[in-house]
Motif scaffolding. Structure first.
Motif: not given
Lengths: 663, 152
Positions: A401-426
């Protein structure tokens, strides 16, 4: 009709044998007329099995009890609709239905691929004819539905009362459509492997067929759950029964495939893995039929025990070996086209998602077959039931279930810390908020709290994806938000259809957690006119009476339902005593609202007028059915073709394609 | 009112529900959820359908054993001795039957290890790092552009 039925079964077997040889020889020699002949065999088979099925339906509807199957599963006094559904009430009819549905799907895939996938179609046709042929062998030599008795009984034994339910009219055929649908991607995969045509064109066709099968499996499994909820009278919808497990396992693998195929189409990765999943899904669909019909594992669903088990074991072994051989043989040609950049990438999260689906499937398979294994090793009979499946699948389900939410938030190829913060916060904020709301509503147990928070997190991820996409769309084509949202969704049906499915999944999880952790139940014995309470409900036992139906005697109670001092409903739970069955049947009565189900069972009564009721309050059950409805709608939405899609990969035309065009 | 003969089976149920309410305590419920019904169905006692006349007897039996001071494990053992190993909803985690609990997690672990190696194997070698870096930078540029557009 009996003779015609027999002849049809024999004709079908002959057509399968000829067609299979023609398909293989035609494929090897690149001989188009032979291949066409094999494909015509598939079409002819549908007609032949259609006639055979009509014969059986005619025999059932006209009470021809000379036929052993009709005498065993029908009777003069059962309603016509159940005479119709008696077709799949027993093993022989079920197997004929399997063959009929497979021949129908084979007919469709033949027509669909008349001018495409030419190289692989001969071998796909051979696999399909081989599979139908296997069922025809069973139907001709092991379990013939047209077998006659030495005498004509006055009446039949009737359909198992458990099966005389409207869900049973539709549940088996829908589930079979799902099982059988998995034979098509398997045949296409085998065709691709044998022919060596390993580009993504076959994958696109296979994916759509898998999605069709997935939709039917989802509906079939759910209808089974609804049937259990209404018919078995224990207040639940899923008991981890071996047959329930058998229907759920191919669903899990099919879902894994529908995720992994995205990586293959987008990145050219996981090619071998896709073949493995397709093979596994097909074998599990056969295994499901085997479990249901062989009676090898004790189950309420194993309505008939028979000798078909060894046939299934041989077929499973043969088809698995064939699949593994061709995957290994072609493995060098199935290299990934691109490379994985990081563990923190969407590709990696999809791999993890696949692992979880397969791990859940393995855990269920292991628990289902372990009693047999243990008996072989220790000589003692043991049981592996609900507590095992709940315990093992709870953490795995949460991770999924958690992965269902995580997958779309992670970028293809490589996620940066900034990407994580921006996408996961809300979404994380929404998850936390859901937890707070759950606490405010009185939830105190840790496990439901975690699940409800996870549901909030996933739901917000999906909603946020829609929101972000629509806003981005507005910047490209200025329009209202709703119009942009619609435009966006219609432009990428696969992506947003998938998100719709995930929103449904969230509701299903919320429903399962609500109904599992907050269920309340109590047994009451009360006299006429007496009141009793459970939760917010007060029930008054008005009277106990009976009536006579043509096929059964019914004892039913009248209960007036009150909430907050006001009468809100009248319910009539009953006990049915079918004339042809020794076992009385519970007919529960359910009052459903979005918040909870009031579930009433008439358990017993005494001469003095007292009656015993088993009362359940099952919270959030309706969310499960609604969630699954949304999942199915999402799946159907994904199926709508995108007009702008062109041919997957333009490759040099094969000999068969050139011949086909010339013809 | 006519009561079919089979209904007599259900008269039995009433005898357990003495008084108005029968509510087994938590221990009894928990034990009933870990033992199989012996009526021949594939359900645990707590989930055996209401047609079953055996389940209420078993619940009553558990209740008596608990009241007599038996611990949960002792009740399981008494049931096991009386009805055989099959009465446990899940076998005791010992000997060969320990595998039923261990294998799913071993499978998951093996899967994780395989994924780790697959990703490592599929990771680009150093010669490709520069190209990847350029791509990431371009991606970031586009992302910033999109962000600016969204902020307008």
């Amino acid at each position: 009709m009996i003779e015609l039925g027999h002849y049809c079964l024999i004709a079908s077997l002959v057509v399968c044998a000829f067609g299979m040889i023609a398909a293989i020889v035609g494929g090897v020699q690149k001989n188009l007329p032979l291949v066409r002949s094999a494909e015509n065999c598939l079409i002819a088979n549908f007609v032949i099995l259609g006639v055979a099925s009509l014969c059986l339906w005619y025999l059932l509807l006209t009470d021809q009890f000379l036929v052993e199957y009709v005498a065993g599963y029908s009777a003069t006094d059962i309603p016509t609709r159940f005479k119709f559904t008696a077709f799949w009430g027993g093993q022989k009819g079920s197997l004929l239905l399997w063959a009929l549905v497979l021949s129908f799907f084979s007919f469709l895939v033949t027509v669909q691929n008349r001018h495409k996938n030419r190289d692989l179609m001969p071998y796909a046709a051979a696999v399909l004819l081989g599979t139908i042929g296997f069922f025809m062998l069973l139907l001709n030599f092991a379990t013939n539905p047209f077998e006659t008795l030495n005498f004509i009984p006055e009446d039949g034994q009737g359909l198992n009362p458990l099966l005389q339910n409207y869900y049973m009219i539709i549940h088996p055929p829908v589930l079979f459509l799902g099982y059988v649908g998995l034979a098509i991607p398997f045949a296409l995969a085998m065709g691709a492997l044998i022919s060596g045509r390993l580009d993504t064109s076959w994958l696109r066709t296979a994916r759509r067929w898998t999605l069709v099968a997935w939709i039917f499996l989802t509906c079939g499994v759910t209808l089974g759950g609804m049937w259990a909820y209404e018919e078995l009278g224990w207040g639940g919808y899923w008991a981890w029964d071996p047959v329930e497990n058998a229907s759920f396992m191919p669903w899990l693998i099919t879902t894994a495939f529908l995720h992994s195929v995205m990586i293959t189409e987008k990145k050219g990765m996981l090619k071998i893995w896709n073949f493995v999943l397709i093979l596994l899904a097909f074998e599990l669909s056969i295994f499901g039929t085997f479990i249901t019909r062989s009676g090898v594992i004790s189950s309420v669903h194993s309505f008939a025990l028979s000798s078909v088990g060894p046939f299934f074991v041989i077929f499973l072994a043969l088809s698995t070996s064939l699949g593994i051989f061709w995957i290994v043989y072609r493995s060098k040609e199935l290299h990934s086209e691109k490379r994985m950049t990081s563990f923190l990438s969407r590709e990696a999260s999809f791999l993890l998602n696949n692992l979880l689906f397969v791990a859940i499937c393995f855990a269920i398979f292991w628990g289902t077959v372990f009693p047999i294994l243990s008996e072989w090793v220790t000589g003692e009979k043991i049981t592996v039931s609900m507590p095992f499946f709940n315990t093992v699948n709870l953490p795995l389900g949460l991770a999924l279930l958690i992965l269902t939410g995580v997958c779309p938030l992670i970028a293809w190829r490589k996620s940066s810390a900034k990407n994580f913060k921006r996408n996961f916060l809300t979404p994380l904020g929404a998850g936390f908020f859901s937890g707070v709301v759950a606490v405010a509503l009185g939830v105190r147990d840790l496990i439901p709290l975690i699940f409800f928070s996870a549901c909030g997190f996933v739901a917000m991820t999906m909603i946020y994806e829609f929101y972000k996409g629509a806003r981005a769309r507005q910047t490209i084509r200025p329009s209202g938000f709703l119009l942009a949202l619609m435009d966006l969704t219609l432009m990428n049906k696969r992506r947003y259809g998938g998100f719709i499915i995930h929103l449904g999944v969230v509701l299903v999880f919320a429903g399962i957690i609500g109904s599992s952790f907050f269920k309340s139940e109590q047994l009451f014995t009360v006299a006429t006119g007496e009141e009793f309470s459970l939760g917010d409900y007060t029930l008054r036992f008005v009277e106990l009476t009976d009536r006579k139906d043509p096929e059964k005697d019914v004892v039913f109670a009248h209960l007036a339902i009150f909430k907050g001092g006001e009468k809100i409903d009248d319910l009539y739970p009953e006990k049915d005593f079918h004339h042809k069955s020794e076992q009385p049947m519970t007919e529960v009565k359910i009052r459903s609202t979005l918040k909870e189900d009031l579930y009433l069972v008439l358990s017993g009564w005494e001469e003095g007028g007292e009656a015993t009721f088993h009362v359940f309050i099952n919270p959030l059950v309706q969310l499960i059915w609604i969630g699954i409805g949304i999942m199915v709608l999402g799946g159907m939405f994904v199926l709508i073709p995108n007009k702008q899609l062109g041919p997957a990969v333009a490759l040099k035309k094969s000999s068969l394609e050139v011949q086909d065009e010339a013809a | 009112m006519r009561l079919p003969n089979l209904a007599l089976l259900f008269l039995f149920l009433g005898s357990f529900a003495s008084g108005q309410i029968f509510s087994p305590d938590e221990t009894v419920s928990r034990i009933a959820d870990n033992l199989m019904c012996t009526c021949g169905c594939p359900h645990i006692i707590g989930h055996c359908g209401d047609e079953c006349s055996v389940a209420p007897q078993l619940v009553h039996e558990i209740s008596q054993l608990v009241t007599a001071g038996n611990t949960e494990e002792e009740v399981y053992k008494i049931f096991e001795d009386k009805y055989g190993l099959r009465v446990r909803a899940v076998p005791k985690a010992e000997g060969f039957n320990l595998l039923v609990w261990v294998m799913p997690f071993v499978g998951l672990l093996v899967g994780l290890v395989v994924i780790f190696f697959v990703i490592n194997r599929l990771k680009p070698d150093d010669s490709n790092q520069e190209t990847e870096k350029v791509h990431t930078e371009i991606d970031e540029k586009y992302r910033k552009l999109i962000d600016r557009e969204l902020e307008r």
